[in-house]
Design a protein around this motif. Sequence first.
Motif, PDB file in Angstrom:
ATOM      1  N   ALA A  21       0.855  -1.189   0.000  1.00 43.49           N
ATOM      2  CA  ALA A  21       0.000   0.000   0.000  1.00 43.49           C
ATOM      3  C   ALA A  21       0.890   1.237   0.000  1.00 43.49           C
ATOM      4  O   ALA A  21       1.921   1.270   0.668  1.00 43.49           O
ATOM      5  CB  ALA A  21      -0.916   0.013   1.220  1.00 43.49           C
ATOM      6  N   LEU A  22       0.503   2.253  -0.752  1.00 38.53           N
ATOM      7  CA  LEU A  22       1.304   3.466  -0.814  1.00 38.53           C
ATOM      8  C   LEU A  22       1.204   4.232   0.499  1.00 38.53           C
ATOM      9  O   LEU A  22       0.115   4.353   1.071  1.00 38.53           O
ATOM     10  CB  LEU A  22       0.827   4.355  -1.960  1.00 38.53           C
ATOM     11  CG  LEU A  22       1.055   3.808  -3.369  1.00 38.53           C
ATOM     12  CD1 LEU A  22       0.449   4.746  -4.398  1.00 38.53           C
ATOM     13  CD2 LEU A  22       2.530   3.608  -3.648  1.00 38.53           C
ATOM     14  N   PRO A  23       2.316   4.788   0.984  1.00 38.79           N
ATOM     15  CA  PRO A  23       2.257   5.620   2.197  1.00 38.79           C
ATOM     16  C   PRO A  23       1.576   6.940   1.888  1.00 38.79           C
ATOM     17  O   PRO A  23       1.552   7.382   0.745  1.00 38.79           O
ATOM     18  CB  PRO A  23       3.738   5.834   2.540  1.00 38.79           C
ATOM     19  CG  PRO A  23       4.435   5.753   1.216  1.00 38.79           C
ATOM     20  CD  PRO A  23       3.677   4.727   0.421  1.00 38.79           C
ATOM     21  N   ARG A  24       1.018   7.588   2.922  1.00 40.20           N
ATOM     22  CA  ARG A  24       0.356   8.871   2.679  1.00 40.20           C
ATOM     23  C   ARG A  24       1.350  10.024   2.707  1.00 40.20           C
ATOM     24  O   ARG A  24       1.036  11.133   2.268  1.00 40.20           O
ATOM     25  CB  ARG A  24      -0.795   9.098   3.668  1.00 40.20           C
ATOM     26  CG  ARG A  24      -0.418   9.586   5.047  1.00 40.20           C
ATOM     27  CD  ARG A  24      -1.653   9.874   5.891  1.00 40.20           C
ATOM     28  NE  ARG A  24      -2.619  10.697   5.202  1.00 40.20           N
ATOM     29  CZ  ARG A  24      -2.588  12.030   5.188  1.00 40.20           C
ATOM     30  NH1 ARG A  24      -1.611  12.681   5.811  1.00 40.20           N
ATOM     31  NH2 ARG A  24      -3.516  12.719   4.552  1.00 40.20           N
ATOM     32  N   ASP A  25       2.559   9.802   3.219  1.00 38.11           N
ATOM     33  CA  ASP A  25       3.576  10.853   3.238  1.00 38.11           C
ATOM     34  C   ASP A  25       4.949  10.211   3.367  1.00 38.11           C
ATOM     35  O   ASP A  25       5.086   8.993   3.507  1.00 38.11           O
ATOM     36  CB  ASP A  25       3.327  11.854   4.370  1.00 38.11           C
ATOM     37  CG  ASP A  25       3.303  11.205   5.746  1.00 38.11           C
ATOM     38  OD1 ASP A  25       4.096  10.284   5.996  1.00 38.11           O
ATOM     39  OD2 ASP A  25       2.479  11.619   6.582  1.00 38.11           O
ATOM     40  N   CYS A  26       5.994  11.031   3.310  1.00 37.03           N
ATOM     41  CA  CYS A  26       7.360  10.523   3.366  1.00 37.03           C
ATOM     42  C   CYS A  26       7.708   9.948   4.728  1.00 37.03           C
ATOM     43  O   CYS A  26       8.489   8.987   4.826  1.00 37.03           O
ATOM     44  CB  CYS A  26       8.337  11.650   3.021  1.00 37.03           C
ATOM     45  SG  CYS A  26       8.205  12.258   1.326  1.00 37.03           S
ATOM     46  N   HIS A  27       7.157  10.509   5.793  1.00 39.03           N
ATOM     47  CA  HIS A  27       7.463  10.005   7.129  1.00 39.03           C
ATOM     48  C   HIS A  27       6.957   8.583   7.304  1.00 39.03           C
ATOM     49  O   HIS A  27       7.641   7.734   7.890  1.00 39.03           O
ATOM     50  CB  HIS A  27       6.849  10.935   8.187  1.00 39.03           C
ATOM     51  CG  HIS A  27       7.284  10.612   9.579  1.00 39.03           C
ATOM     52  ND1 HIS A  27       6.483   9.933  10.474  1.00 39.03           N
ATOM     53  CD2 HIS A  27       8.442  10.865  10.232  1.00 39.03           C
ATOM     54  CE1 HIS A  27       7.123   9.782  11.612  1.00 39.03           C
ATOM     55  NE2 HIS A  27       8.318  10.339  11.495  1.00 39.03           N
ATOM     56  N   GLU A  28       5.772   8.298   6.787  1.00 33.03           N
ATOM     57  CA  GLU A  28       5.237   6.941   6.850  1.00 33.03           C
ATOM     58  C   GLU A  28       6.114   5.988   6.048  1.00 33.03           C
ATOM     59  O   GLU A  28       6.349   4.844   6.456  1.00 33.03           O
ATOM     60  CB  GLU A  28       3.805   6.923   6.322  1.00 33.03           C
ATOM     61  CG  GLU A  28       3.113   5.574   6.460  1.00 33.03           C
ATOM     62  CD  GLU A  28       1.670   5.627   6.016  1.00 33.03           C
ATOM     63  OE1 GLU A  28       1.243   4.716   5.265  1.00 33.03           O
ATOM     64  OE2 GLU A  28       0.951   6.580   6.405  1.00 33.03           O
ATOM     65  N   MET A  29       6.615   6.461   4.897  1.00 34.50           N
ATOM     66  CA  MET A  29       7.515   5.655   4.090  1.00 34.50           C
ATOM     67  C   MET A  29       8.800   5.358   4.857  1.00 34.50           C
ATOM     68  O   MET A  29       9.314   4.229   4.836  1.00 34.50           O
ATOM     69  CB  MET A  29       7.833   6.399   2.791  1.00 34.50           C
ATOM     70  CG  MET A  29       8.816   5.691   1.869  1.00 34.50           C
ATOM     71  SD  MET A  29       8.167   4.132   1.259  1.00 34.50           S
ATOM     72  CE  MET A  29       9.692   3.266   0.903  1.00 34.50           C
ATOM     73  N   LEU A  30       9.335   6.343   5.570  1.00 35.74           N
ATOM     74  CA  LEU A  30      10.562   6.162   6.348  1.00 35.74           C
ATOM     75  C   LEU A  30      10.356   5.127   7.444  1.00 35.74           C
ATOM     76  O   LEU A  30      11.199   4.250   7.662  1.00 35.74           O
ATOM     77  CB  LEU A  30      11.005   7.501   6.947  1.00 35.74           C
ATOM     78  CG  LEU A  30      12.297   7.483   7.761  1.00 35.74           C
ATOM     79  CD1 LEU A  30      13.490   7.132   6.872  1.00 35.74           C
ATOM     80  CD2 LEU A  30      12.513   8.830   8.441  1.00 35.74           C
ATOM     81  N   LEU A  31       9.229   5.211   8.139  1.00 33.22           N
ATOM     82  CA  LEU A  31       8.944   4.256   9.211  1.00 33.22           C
ATOM     83  C   LEU A  31       8.803   2.839   8.673  1.00 33.22           C
ATOM     84  O   LEU A  31       9.276   1.874   9.284  1.00 33.22           O
ATOM     85  CB  LEU A  31       7.672   4.662   9.956  1.00 33.22           C
ATOM     86  CG  LEU A  31       7.728   5.969  10.749  1.00 33.22           C
ATOM     87  CD1 LEU A  31       6.383   6.249  11.405  1.00 33.22           C
ATOM     88  CD2 LEU A  31       8.836   5.934  11.799  1.00 33.22           C
ATOM     89  N   SER A  32       8.158   2.707   7.511  1.00 34.68           N
ATOM     90  CA  SER A  32       7.938   1.385   6.943  1.00 34.68           C
ATOM     91  C   SER A  32       9.238   0.740   6.468  1.00 34.68           C
ATOM     92  O   SER A  32       9.323  -0.474   6.306  1.00 34.68           O
ATOM     93  CB  SER A  32       6.950   1.461   5.780  1.00 34.68           C
ATOM     94  OG  SER A  32       7.532   2.132   4.677  1.00 34.68           O
ATOM     95  N   SER A  33      10.262   1.582   6.248  1.00 37.33           N
ATOM     96  CA  SER A  33      11.560   1.064   5.807  1.00 37.33           C
ATOM     97  C   SER A  33      12.517   0.876   6.969  1.00 37.33           C
ATOM     98  O   SER A  33      13.708   0.635   6.759  1.00 37.33           O
ATOM     99  CB  SER A  33      12.186   2.020   4.789  1.00 37.33           C
ATOM    100  OG  SER A  33      12.607   3.223   5.427  1.00 37.33           O
ATOM    101  N   SER A  34      12.005   0.990   8.208  1.00 37.65           N
ATOM    102  CA  SER A  34      12.824   0.888   9.423  1.00 37.65           C
ATOM    103  C   SER A  34      13.952   1.912   9.418  1.00 37.65           C
ATOM    104  O   SER A  34      15.066   1.644   9.896  1.00 37.65           O
ATOM    105  CB  SER A  34      13.390  -0.528   9.573  1.00 37.65           C
ATOM    106  OG  SER A  34      12.342  -1.474   9.653  1.00 37.65           O
ATOM    107  N   GLY A  35      13.664   3.084   8.843  1.00 36.18           N
ATOM    108  CA  GLY A  35      14.642   4.164   8.829  1.00 36.18           C
ATOM    109  C   GLY A  35      15.709   4.039   7.770  1.00 36.18           C
ATOM    110  O   GLY A  35      16.675   4.811   7.767  1.00 36.18           O
TER     111      GLY A  35
END
Length: 266
Positions: free
Chosen positions: A36-50
Amino acid sequence: MLDVNGVVDVEHLKAQNLRMLPTDQHNQILNQGMKALPRDCHEMLLSSSGQARDGVYLIQPGDVPILVFCAMQEGGWTVVQHITMNSSVNFDRTWSEYKLGFGAVTGDHWLGNEYLHQLTRGPGRYKLGVKLVDKDAVTKTGEYDPVLVEDDASGFRLRLGLFQGTAVDALTLDTENYLHDNQKFTTKDKDNDNYFQNCAKLEFQGVAGGGWWYDACAGANLNRRNVIYWQKDCNKEHLCKYAWMMVKPSDSFKLVQGADCRKDEL
């Protein structure tokens, strides 16, 4: 882009927007196979474990996916504006252009007021970050927490909370009789400011002001491409070379029920 069933064709959207980007950025935009696409870059960062790097990513804050530049190394900020002094990108644009954005997300651009609205409306609180770099490479930053850009029907009105940072508070501190907080957005074809003329049309050294949340007219304006203006930090005497505006979830993140949220609560 919709397919024959009225569903957003994400793969076609990626293909259309990737054609002008360097090959080494493609894998970042594909978001490493996220379901699922993240709603923002911060969510993307969290999903990638930083582990996500700075670069271009596909997010979905509303109904349609959009490409954005993510400042991952600074904490997962979604870049909504970038300008370079004497930029080749023209910021003297219409209401519809400022609504949906212009420029390239890898360079000077405005992401779009509609997407600013979609990002900042929640469901959680967001904050606005400003980054300024002067001609001597001195960097100043500031944050407004929270931030909300209202919808088109409300003129994309800007609503800001408390400020902190090394930069001057040029949006909510009324030191020069210009208060940008609570102002509607103005463009050359839509005058919402408090001046007897259209502030977006006023020129300096032959360059018009560009779209902005003008009062009468400006204590700050990051969309004039000949002089980046931020009160004492950036002006025609103290030149700045670059400016960025970014958003990310507030550190004091909490859910807000939209139906119960009154304007004066921000």
